[in-house]
Design a protein around this motif. Structure first.
Motif, PDB file in Angstrom:
ATOM      1  N   SER A  74       0.794  -1.288   0.040  1.00  0.00           N
ATOM      2  CA  SER A  74      -0.057   0.015   0.065  1.00  0.00           C
ATOM      3  C   SER A  74       0.913   1.238   0.068  1.00  0.00           C
ATOM      4  O   SER A  74       2.037   1.098   0.333  1.00  0.00           O
ATOM      5  CB  SER A  74      -1.011   0.002   1.308  1.00  0.00           C
ATOM      6  OG  SER A  74      -1.758  -1.061   1.084  1.00  0.00           O
ATOM      7  N   ARG A  75       0.378   2.305  -0.303  1.00  0.00           N
ATOM      8  CA  ARG A  75       1.207   3.502  -0.411  1.00  0.00           C
ATOM      9  C   ARG A  75       1.208   4.017   1.060  1.00  0.00           C
ATOM     10  O   ARG A  75       0.766   4.035   1.860  1.00  0.00           O
ATOM     11  CB  ARG A  75       0.120   4.644  -0.969  1.00  0.00           C
ATOM     12  CG  ARG A  75       0.692   5.984  -1.049  1.00  0.00           C
ATOM     13  CD  ARG A  75      -0.183   6.992  -1.826  1.00  0.00           C
ATOM     14  NE  ARG A  75      -0.963   6.546  -2.653  1.00  0.00           N
ATOM     15  CZ  ARG A  75      -0.555   6.678  -3.986  1.00  0.00           C
ATOM     16  NH1 ARG A  75       0.697   7.149  -4.321  1.00  0.00           N
ATOM     17  NH2 ARG A  75      -1.419   6.373  -4.765  1.00  0.00           N
TER      18      ARG A  75
ATOM     19  N   ASN B 142     -12.650   3.354  -0.043  1.00  0.00           N
ATOM     20  CA  ASN B 142     -12.164   3.727   1.163  1.00  0.00           C
ATOM     21  C   ASN B 142     -11.136   2.716   1.890  1.00  0.00           C
ATOM     22  O   ASN B 142     -10.737   2.946   3.106  1.00  0.00           O
ATOM     23  CB  ASN B 142     -13.276   3.580   2.199  1.00  0.00           C
ATOM     24  CG  ASN B 142     -14.167   4.762   1.783  1.00  0.00           C
ATOM     25  OD1 ASN B 142     -13.837   5.744   1.711  1.00  0.00           O
ATOM     26  ND2 ASN B 142     -15.511   4.490   2.045  1.00  0.00           N
ATOM     27  N   GLY B 143     -10.365   1.964   1.182  1.00  0.00           N
ATOM     28  CA  GLY B 143      -9.442   1.242   1.584  1.00  0.00           C
ATOM     29  C   GLY B 143      -9.668  -0.375   1.989  1.00  0.00           C
ATOM     30  O   GLY B 143      -8.728  -1.029   2.403  1.00  0.00           O
ATOM     31  N   SER B 144     -10.821  -0.582   1.778  1.00  0.00           N
ATOM     32  CA  SER B 144     -11.639  -1.959   2.210  1.00  0.00           C
ATOM     33  C   SER B 144     -11.306  -2.793   1.314  1.00  0.00           C
ATOM     34  O   SER B 144     -11.971  -2.586   0.308  1.00  0.00           O
ATOM     35  CB  SER B 144     -12.812  -1.959   2.818  1.00  0.00           C
ATOM     36  OG  SER B 144     -12.926  -1.076   4.047  1.00  0.00           O
ATOM     37  N   GLU B 145     -10.494  -3.937   1.097  1.00  0.00           N
ATOM     38  CA  GLU B 145     -10.346  -4.899   0.259  1.00  0.00           C
ATOM     39  C   GLU B 145     -11.703  -5.617  -0.040  1.00  0.00           C
ATOM     40  O   GLU B 145     -12.116  -6.166   0.950  1.00  0.00           O
ATOM     41  CB  GLU B 145      -9.212  -5.681   0.381  1.00  0.00           C
ATOM     42  CG  GLU B 145      -7.701  -5.418  -0.243  1.00  0.00           C
ATOM     43  CD  GLU B 145      -7.868  -5.233  -1.696  1.00  0.00           C
ATOM     44  OE1 GLU B 145      -8.414  -5.810  -2.230  1.00  0.00           O
ATOM     45  OE2 GLU B 145      -7.332  -4.061  -2.119  1.00  0.00           O
TER      46      GLU B 145
ATOM     47  N   HIS C  64      -7.787   7.908  -5.949  1.00  0.00           N
ATOM     48  CA  HIS C  64      -7.808   8.444  -4.501  1.00  0.00           C
ATOM     49  C   HIS C  64      -8.780   9.424  -4.233  1.00  0.00           C
ATOM     50  O   HIS C  64      -9.186   9.850  -3.397  1.00  0.00           O
ATOM     51  CB  HIS C  64      -6.420   8.977  -4.275  1.00  0.00           C
ATOM     52  CG  HIS C  64      -6.087   9.938  -3.138  1.00  0.00           C
ATOM     53  ND1 HIS C  64      -6.138  11.472  -2.842  1.00  0.00           N
ATOM     54  CD2 HIS C  64      -5.973   9.541  -1.908  1.00  0.00           C
ATOM     55  CE1 HIS C  64      -5.556  11.603  -1.708  1.00  0.00           C
ATOM     56  NE2 HIS C  64      -5.677  10.679  -1.096  1.00  0.00           N
TER      57      HIS C  64
ATOM     58  N   PRO D 155      -6.662   4.221  -5.030  1.00  0.00           N
ATOM     59  CA  PRO D 155      -7.009   4.862  -3.935  1.00  0.00           C
ATOM     60  C   PRO D 155      -6.040   4.379  -2.583  1.00  0.00           C
ATOM     61  O   PRO D 155      -6.092   4.721  -1.594  1.00  0.00           O
ATOM     62  CB  PRO D 155      -8.222   4.464  -3.435  1.00  0.00           C
ATOM     63  CG  PRO D 155      -8.670   3.322  -4.619  1.00  0.00           C
ATOM     64  CD  PRO D 155      -7.789   3.657  -5.687  1.00  0.00           C
ATOM     65  N   THR D 156      -5.505   3.209  -2.720  1.00  0.00           N
ATOM     66  CA  THR D 156      -4.556   2.669  -1.798  1.00  0.00           C
ATOM     67  C   THR D 156      -3.232   2.188  -2.059  1.00  0.00           C
ATOM     68  O   THR D 156      -2.028   2.186  -1.366  1.00  0.00           O
ATOM     69  CB  THR D 156      -5.342   1.389  -1.026  1.00  0.00           C
ATOM     70  OG1 THR D 156      -5.719   0.286  -2.157  1.00  0.00           O
ATOM     71  CG2 THR D 156      -6.485   1.756  -0.364  1.00  0.00           C
ATOM     72  N   ASN D 157      -3.096   1.662  -3.397  1.00  0.00           N
ATOM     73  CA  ASN D 157      -1.836   0.955  -4.056  1.00  0.00           C
ATOM     74  C   ASN D 157      -0.825   2.386  -4.364  1.00  0.00           C
ATOM     75  O   ASN D 157      -1.287   3.537  -4.461  1.00  0.00           O
ATOM     76  CB  ASN D 157      -1.968   0.235  -5.383  1.00  0.00           C
ATOM     77  CG  ASN D 157      -2.920  -0.818  -5.262  1.00  0.00           C
ATOM     78  OD1 ASN D 157      -3.159  -1.469  -4.103  1.00  0.00           O
ATOM     79  ND2 ASN D 157      -3.163  -1.193  -6.438  1.00  0.00           N
TER      80      ASN D 157
END
Length: 908
Positions: A40-41, A187-190, A250, A793-795
């Motif tokens: 993740s970032r 929102n980051g939830s896989e 994002h 948004p997360t990577n």
């Protein structure tokens, strides 16, 4: 050839040796090679000057996030239960199904993917159902065309025949796909369903385009509008359309809209197509063997019946000598019996269709029938149907024309995109409306950053500060130069004054610090070989070289080869193979303009110096051994790429190329390793070979590790991998196949140790564009980087436009960081990527993607030309054997660069 080790020559600054306190065996912590996931970032970058940007992402709002897509499997078949494979017919059937059974579907609209799935918002009233759908179509039975320039006579218009056909459609419930999964992913939830939901949204867009009778190419669509066609020669046109896809970013969900281009056959008469495609003026000079190969599977429309057919081949005989049996009508015979008639195709159309064939009477006919049941049509009655994709490789002339005619400056592209949002009103689709989806009509605005250009070092320790992504060597010398004492010039029949060229190269080289002695000899190709096979021409030229070298002949350091064509010369591949693989002599191919200037000569000198082991320029921090993260730890940088043969050529192997830095702490010098592998295979198969089986090949990575250790007296304890050419769906394969192979090769070489890795995928084939906010018609400045708003948004990914785009609209590179065990900060990694765009030794400009990837691409392309064979040649006679996707390439067929060349930057 001189070695590429670091030396202090001609007043150049002494380059830093590897620190002496690094042990020969570095033993980093062992890492687990089990299945890996993308990181993740960790943070956002901060360095650089702020700039206001816009992008072709349009913000999407989801006002009914609790809606659920219901997926149903679809099976369409004929009445005998044979599956319907044609997508166009399938879409017509499903449209008709909705018209016939709207009440049974509870009035619900659906999105059909053209194959085996449909989607609804909310459930249908049932889980399983079977429908019978009847399609009614009409065809023109006869059409009496008017004489040229006169109207059709009354009563002579075409009569139409109507027929109907029944199909069976089975629909079964498959699964639920909640729209909320997209918002959770943002929102980051896989969530496993997020990609499925995005795919449904994209299918809805494709269905919109299909209903407008567009040509669909993945997520791009193209209208049958002649204003969108641009002729690029050879019977091929560039068709401009639009790409559209929903993207999680994002900044939220967005719709990415971009101008897209595909190649199509220029619609029009078949005879006209053949003339321009084969490059002839008179249709009587058509090469019918080439024409048969070219026309196969093209679709044509007949002018006399307005029907569409697919070409299966050509007749063996011409139209006026091609007989077939025409069944007569009752009453033709003496007692009313049916009398068959043997008649030529020409006579049939003259007597029974009132059509006088003029241009194609002596030409073969098109066969549009089925196997064993031919159906012949005269050429002049057939025209190519519009929107047929052309998938063969473009010629150099076509590519140049495409680039020239498809350019759009930033303001023009922005205008096209914003107008398309208003024109097509995507969010008014019933299915998107049912989801509460609304789409903004203006480009997304956000802040970006512009990184400062790195300072360069040139000869005599001088600083060189790039301006707008460019610099020059006017009155400057190269960092490290190689003296050229033995060289010669050969000319393959080009219009070039070799004496003037050699003198100009000597003069330019000496200005840059290269001592170039007068050429041994200047050799013109003998006239009698100018029309021979390229391989023969190269062999005969080598005979001339041997005859004119001193006895005994010490091979020259360099041969400058003047080619007769600027692009894609047939001489290039055979020439490079002869001297790089067979003989081990560096060569520089040129095709100089009649009035070559200093800039042209400088570019040639830069390539020559790099090939012979010199260094043209260095980053200032590189020369001072101050590259962050790299300076204190032995580090190797890899660039990886795979080049594939022409579209449709499954017999041509793919070329895998990897370049590796070897003179740590420098990041400007590379060695290449290359292998051929099975056709169209993207993953590199020869990174590690644990069991050579008597063949001298330990794999690509061990070859590069050997070079690194020989140069630095230690193994790298950090490896940075830049991978080109893979899609997001292949990221896991890079992590869990290619990276594992690299680790195994390292362990095999080091006795079990494992270095730390950072793995980065670079993509150029995407549809995100960056624009300066406002009314500027300039491209974004070089060094522009974006890691907010439009990124994942997360990577850990970012866009970077490192080059100065001067024509058209720049496309940034999209970098995805898959693994970072080394532990870069966002700023350090982005600055390293930016700096690696300035170490490209072939030019004096920043390039659009990091140099290691560019070098790997050049290597694969050059070796591919060495291995290229004529399309008409049977594979069994080429030395490749038979290759098919998924197979393997025998070791003895691998290209082997001569030992004198293997360690050089021959690809420059």
């Amino acid at each position: 050839m001189e070695k590429t080790g670091i030396q202090n020559l001609g007043g150049s600054p002494a380059l830093p040796p590897p620190p002496s306190d690094i042990p020969a065996e570095v033993k980093p912590e062992r890492v687990d090679t089990a299945k890996r996931a993308m990181i993740s970032r960790p943070e956002f970058g901060r360095t650089g000057n702020r700039i206001q940007l816009e992008s072709n992402h349009f913000k999407v709002s989801v006002n009914s996030p609790d809606e659920i897509f219901y997926q149903y499997s679809v099976l369409i078949s004929y009445k005998d239960r044979t599956a319907v494979e044609n997508k166009v017919i399938g879409r017509k059937i499903m449209d008709k199904l909705y018209d016939m059974y709207s009440s049974e579907l509870a009035g619900k609209r659906f999105a059909y993917d053209g194959e085996k799935a449909l989607f609804t918002v909310g459930p249908l009233p049932w889980n399983k159902q079977e429908f019978t759908v009847v399609l009614e179509e009409s065809i023109a039975k006869r059409e009496i065309p008017s004489r040229e320039g006169s109207p059709v006579e009354p009563g002579k218009r075409s009569r139409r025949s109507f027929y109907s056909k029944s199909y069976i459609v089975e629909i079964n419930f498959a699964t639920k796909i909640p729209l909320k999964s997209v918002l959770l992913a943002l929102n980051g939830s896989e969530t496993e369903k997020a990609q499925d939901a995005l795919r449904v949204l994209d299918i809805i867009l494709r269905q919109q385009a299909a209903k407008r009778n567009c040509l669909l190419v993945r997520q791009s669509f193209f209208h049958d509008d002649i204003r969108m066609f641009t002729d690029i020669g050879g019977g091929v046109s560039a068709c401009r359309g639009l790409h559209s896809s929903f993207r999680p970013t994002h900044g939220g969900l967005s719709l990415n809209i971009d101008v897209s281009t595909t190649m199509i056959l220029t619609p029009g008469p078949v005879i006209d197509f053949l003339r321009v495609n084969l490059g002839i003026q008179n249709a009587r000079n058509i090469d019918w063997l080439k024409a048969k190969k070219m026309l196969r599977n093209m679709r044509v429309m007949t002018t006399h019946s307005n029907r569409e057919f697919k070409i299966k081949g050509l007749s063996e005989k011409p139209c006026n000598d091609l007989y077939f049996t025409l069944n007569g009508k009752p009453g033709d015979g003496t007692h009313g019996e049916v009398q068959p008639e043997e008649i030529t195709v020409y006579e049939y159309f003259r007597r029974h269709r009132n059509l006088e064939l003029t241009t194609s009477a002596y030409f073969p006919c098109l066969d549009v029938g089925k196997p064993g049941k031919p159906n012949y049509l005269p050429l002049e009655l057939c025209s190519l149907v519009s929107l047929q994709r052309y998938t063969k490789a473009l010629s150099s002339v076509q590519r140049a024309s495409l680039v020239e005619k498809s350019r759009q400056m930033p303001l023009e592209r922005k205008k096209v995109l914003t107008e398309s949002m208003g024109k097509y009103r995507y969010d008014q689709d019933p299915l998107l409306s049912a989801c509460g989806i609304s789409i903004e009509k203006q480009l997304t605005k956000f802040p970006g950053r512009v990184l400062n250009a790195p300072m360069l070092k040139v000869g005599n320790g001088e600083d060189c500060i790039p301006c707008d992504g460019r610099w020059n060597f006017n009155s400057k010398r190269l960092v490290k130069t190689i003296s050229i004492e033995r060289w010669l010039v050969v000319n393959f029949s080009a219009d070039c004054d070799m004496s003037r060229l050699s003198e100009a190269l000597i003069k330019c080289g000496r200005k840059k610090g290269i001592n170039i002695e007068p050429a041994y000899v200047l050799i013109e190709e003998e006239r009698q070989y100018r029309r021979a096979n390229p391989w023969v021409r190269v062999d005969k030229m080598f005979d001339q070289i041997k005859a004119k070298l001193p006895k005994p002949p010490p091979y020259p350091q360099l041969i400058v080869c003047v080619l007769p064509e600027k692009k894609n010369s047939s001489i290039y591949g055979p020439w490079k193979r002869k001297f790089l693989i067979d003989l081990g002599i560096s060569t520089q191919c040129v095709s100089p303009p009649r009035n070559f200037n200093d800039q042209y000569l400088t570019n040639v000198i830069l390539k020559i110096n790099s090939k012979l082991g010199g260094i043209n320029s260095l980053l200032a921090i590189e020369a001072a051994s101050r590259v962050p993260v790299i300076k204190d730890t032995p580090t190797m940088i890899l660039g990886m790429d795979v080049s594939h043969g022409s579209t449709g050529r499954s017999d041509v192997p793919s070329i895998a190329a990897v370049v590796g830095s070897h003179t740590w702490p420098l990041i400007s010098r590379y060695r290449a390793a290359v292998r051929i592998q099975a056709s169209k295979v993207e993953m590199i198969e020869s990174l590690f070979k644990p069991s050579p089986n008597g063949v001298d090949d330990a794999g690509i990575i061990r070859e590069l590790l050997n070079e690194f250790e020989n140069t630095n007296r230690c193994m790298p304890s950090q490896i940075i991998v830049f991978r080109d050419g893979v899609s997001e769906s292949q990221f896991n394969q890079v992590l869990n196949y290619e990276l594992d192979q690299i680790i195994k090769a390292y362990q095999y070489r080091s006795g079990g140790n494992v270095p730390k890795f950072t793995v980065i995928v670079a993509q150029k084939n995407h549809h995100t564009k960056l624009f300066e906010a406002g009314s500027s018609n300039k491209n974004v400045p070089p060094g522009t980087v974006v890691d907010t708003n439009i990124v994942h948004p997360t990577n850990f990914d970012f866009y970077m436009c490192s080059h100065a785009g001067r024509i058209g609209t720049s496309r940034p590179a999209h970098y995805h960081v898959l693994v970072d065990e080394i532990g870069f900060s966002a700023d350090d990694l982005q600055n390293l990527v930016h700096s690696l765009s300035y170490v490209y030794q072939r030019s004096t400009t920043a390039i659009s993607i990091v140099a290691p990837i560019y070098y790997a691409h050049l290597t694969a392309a050059q070796v591919g030309k060495m291995m290229k064979f004529d399309e008409s040649t049977d594979t069994s006679s080429t030395g490749y054997g038979s290759h098919s996707s998924g197979g393997s390439v025998p070791d003895h067929e691998q290209p082997r660069l001569h030992k004198n060349i293997a360690g050089s930057m021959f690809f420059c």
